[in-house]
Design a protein around this motif. Sequence first.
Motif, PDB file in Angstrom:
ATOM      1  N   TRP A 128       8.036   5.916   9.321  1.00 10.04           N
ATOM      2  CA  TRP A 128       6.927   5.808   8.362  1.00 10.04           C
ATOM      3  C   TRP A 128       7.146   6.581   7.194  1.00 10.04           C
ATOM      4  O   TRP A 128       6.247   6.762   6.153  1.00 10.04           O
ATOM      5  N   ASP A 129       8.288   6.991   7.066  1.00 11.01           N
ATOM      6  CA  ASP A 129       8.718   7.536   5.717  1.00 11.01           C
ATOM      7  C   ASP A 129       9.354   6.404   4.690  1.00 11.01           C
ATOM      8  O   ASP A 129       9.876   6.780   3.516  1.00 11.01           O
ATOM      9  N   MET A 188      20.570   5.758   7.339  1.00 12.72           N
ATOM     10  CA  MET A 188      19.306   4.785   7.430  1.00 12.72           C
ATOM     11  C   MET A 188      19.118   4.473   8.832  1.00 12.72           C
ATOM     12  O   MET A 188      18.040   4.412   9.458  1.00 12.72           O
ATOM     13  N   SER A 189      20.242   4.214   9.369  1.00 10.13           N
ATOM     14  CA  SER A 189      20.101   3.663  10.912  1.00 10.13           C
ATOM     15  C   SER A 189      19.549   4.777  11.787  1.00 10.13           C
ATOM     16  O   SER A 189      18.900   4.571  12.906  1.00 10.13           O
ATOM     17  N   LEU A 190      19.831   6.070  11.298  1.00  6.94           N
ATOM     18  CA  LEU A 190      19.327   7.380  11.918  1.00  6.94           C
ATOM     19  C   LEU A 190      17.968   7.457  11.642  1.00  6.94           C
ATOM     20  O   LEU A 190      16.868   7.489  12.396  1.00  6.94           O
ATOM     21  N   TYR A 191      17.518   7.360  10.360  1.00  9.41           N
ATOM     22  CA  TYR A 191      16.214   7.771   9.792  1.00  9.41           C
ATOM     23  C   TYR A 191      15.001   6.554  10.249  1.00  9.41           C
ATOM     24  O   TYR A 191      14.127   6.880  10.566  1.00  9.41           O
ATOM     25  N   LYS A 231       0.713  -1.324   0.069  1.00  6.42           N
ATOM     26  CA  LYS A 231       0.009   0.126  -0.075  1.00  6.42           C
ATOM     27  C   LYS A 231       0.767   1.222  -0.087  1.00  6.42           C
ATOM     28  O   LYS A 231       0.194   2.470   0.259  1.00  6.42           O
ATOM     29  N   GLY A 232       2.257   1.055   0.011  1.00  9.77           N
ATOM     30  CA  GLY A 232       3.135   2.315   0.059  1.00  9.77           C
ATOM     31  C   GLY A 232       3.284   2.810   1.458  1.00  9.77           C
ATOM     32  O   GLY A 232       2.994   2.136   2.473  1.00  9.77           O
ATOM     33  N   ARG A 233       4.244   3.733   1.667  1.00  6.52           N
ATOM     34  CA  ARG A 233       4.708   4.248   2.981  1.00  6.52           C
ATOM     35  C   ARG A 233       3.510   4.896   3.723  1.00  6.52           C
ATOM     36  O   ARG A 233       2.693   5.465   3.302  1.00  6.52           O
ATOM     37  N   PRO A 234       3.617   4.697   5.026  1.00  8.37           N
ATOM     38  CA  PRO A 234       2.494   4.965   5.978  1.00  8.37           C
ATOM     39  C   PRO A 234       2.324   6.423   5.688  1.00  8.37           C
ATOM     40  O   PRO A 234       1.260   7.107   6.070  1.00  8.37           O
ATOM     41  N   SER A 235       3.516   7.262   5.670  1.00  9.80           N
ATOM     42  CA  SER A 235       3.275   8.787   5.690  1.00  9.80           C
ATOM     43  C   SER A 235       2.264   9.408   4.534  1.00  9.80           C
ATOM     44  O   SER A 235       1.463  10.362   4.929  1.00  9.80           O
ATOM     45  N   ASP A 236       2.391   8.972   3.519  1.00 14.97           N
ATOM     46  CA  ASP A 236       1.667   9.247   2.359  1.00 14.97           C
ATOM     47  C   ASP A 236       1.221   8.449   1.327  1.00 14.97           C
ATOM     48  O   ASP A 236       0.468   8.892   0.487  1.00 14.97           O
ATOM     49  N   GLY A 237       1.402   7.072   1.450  1.00 10.99           N
ATOM     50  CA  GLY A 237       0.816   6.094   0.473  1.00 10.99           C
ATOM     51  C   GLY A 237       1.694   5.864  -0.882  1.00 10.99           C
ATOM     52  O   GLY A 237       1.290   5.339  -1.366  1.00 10.99           O
ATOM     53  N   LYS A 238       2.977   6.577  -0.782  1.00 11.92           N
ATOM     54  CA  LYS A 238       3.571   6.427  -1.818  1.00 11.92           C
ATOM     55  C   LYS A 238       4.357   5.221  -1.803  1.00 11.92           C
ATOM     56  O   LYS A 238       5.048   4.715  -1.156  1.00 11.92           O
TER      57      LYS A 238
END
Length: 369
Positions: A238-239, A229-232, A180-187
């Motif tokens: 959710w991104d 990435m370990s930070l993000y 369904k894409g990423r939770p933040s915006d469905g992308k």
Amino acid sequence: MSRYQIALLPGDGIGPECMEATHRVLGQMVDRIDGLDLQFSSHRAGAELYRDTGEALPAAVLEDCLAADAVLLSAIGLPDVRYRDGTEVQPTMMVGLRRALQVHSAVRPVKLYRGAPCVLKDTGPGIDFVIIRENLEGLFASFGGGSKVGDEVATDTLVVTRKGTSQVSDFAFRLAQRRKGRPSDGKKMVTCVDKANVFQSMAFFRKVFFDVAARYPEIEAEAVYVDAMSLYMVQNPWDFDVLVMENQFGDILSDLGAGLVGGLGVGPSAEIGEEHGLFQPSHGTAPQLAGKNVANPLATILSAAMMLDWLGDKHDDPVCLRVAVDLEQAVEKVIADGNVLTPDMGGNASTSQVAEAVCDALVVEAPAT
């Protein structure tokens, strides 16, 4: 009705208890749901077998795994059972099994279920991404090899090939198509995680990734360095939607991901190739808990749900696809209710009680049709 032969490897430590719980849940689904036909064969393999017989993965067991439609494996290995060279049984057996099955893509979902413990203060719009780990190459290609000069120098070689990177990248994009894409915006997005600013092998991994990405213009592709990435993953998980990376990087970041969403007790995994699928929980054997009926079986049960989803997708089987969703939703209901959870999730329920709760949730959430 399609019939699927499933090879079960209960393994060591808490493995047999988690497998018994999962087998019980799957058995109830087979009994209740028209069109679901799973046949099981169970085999000893792993450290305890090696201690008894000197063999961790007998040829006959491997042959049955290769002949099966899918392999469901529980935890393998015991710290006090080692080969003569001092290495543990688990890594050698697992690498050998992966190579025999040619499962090139390891899939580790990182999903925060309602009610599961989370170490983050802010979970934003939710956490639901997947780490795809190249499973046969990278730094693990040196397993059983490498070189050592006396007591002064030791080396291992990181291997990246176009074929291996293309396979795992293509798998990542095909998975993104189904999600369904990423939770933040469905992308819908696939993120390449590498260290391309330092290593030629990683720069090549990134190049091949974007070569594959060109075949999927409807899905956004990006690249992020592994340290960033370990930070993000902690700051804004959710991104992200699907992450794809080299073997060792995936081994590390997937455990970090599990730590964000409740621990390895709810960490399922799948290892997928062109022909074969291997499914197992991400946790270890926890021998100190073995035989006490307190181990969390949910990671193994969720791995079985991934197995059903893979069988459904591979064989275009709508029944398998539906019951995979039913089983995950039953687990989610048990977690959200919070009444029947094992000690690692803050409860006091037993392994068998959790299995029974999942079965009860299936009765409510997944009636037979």
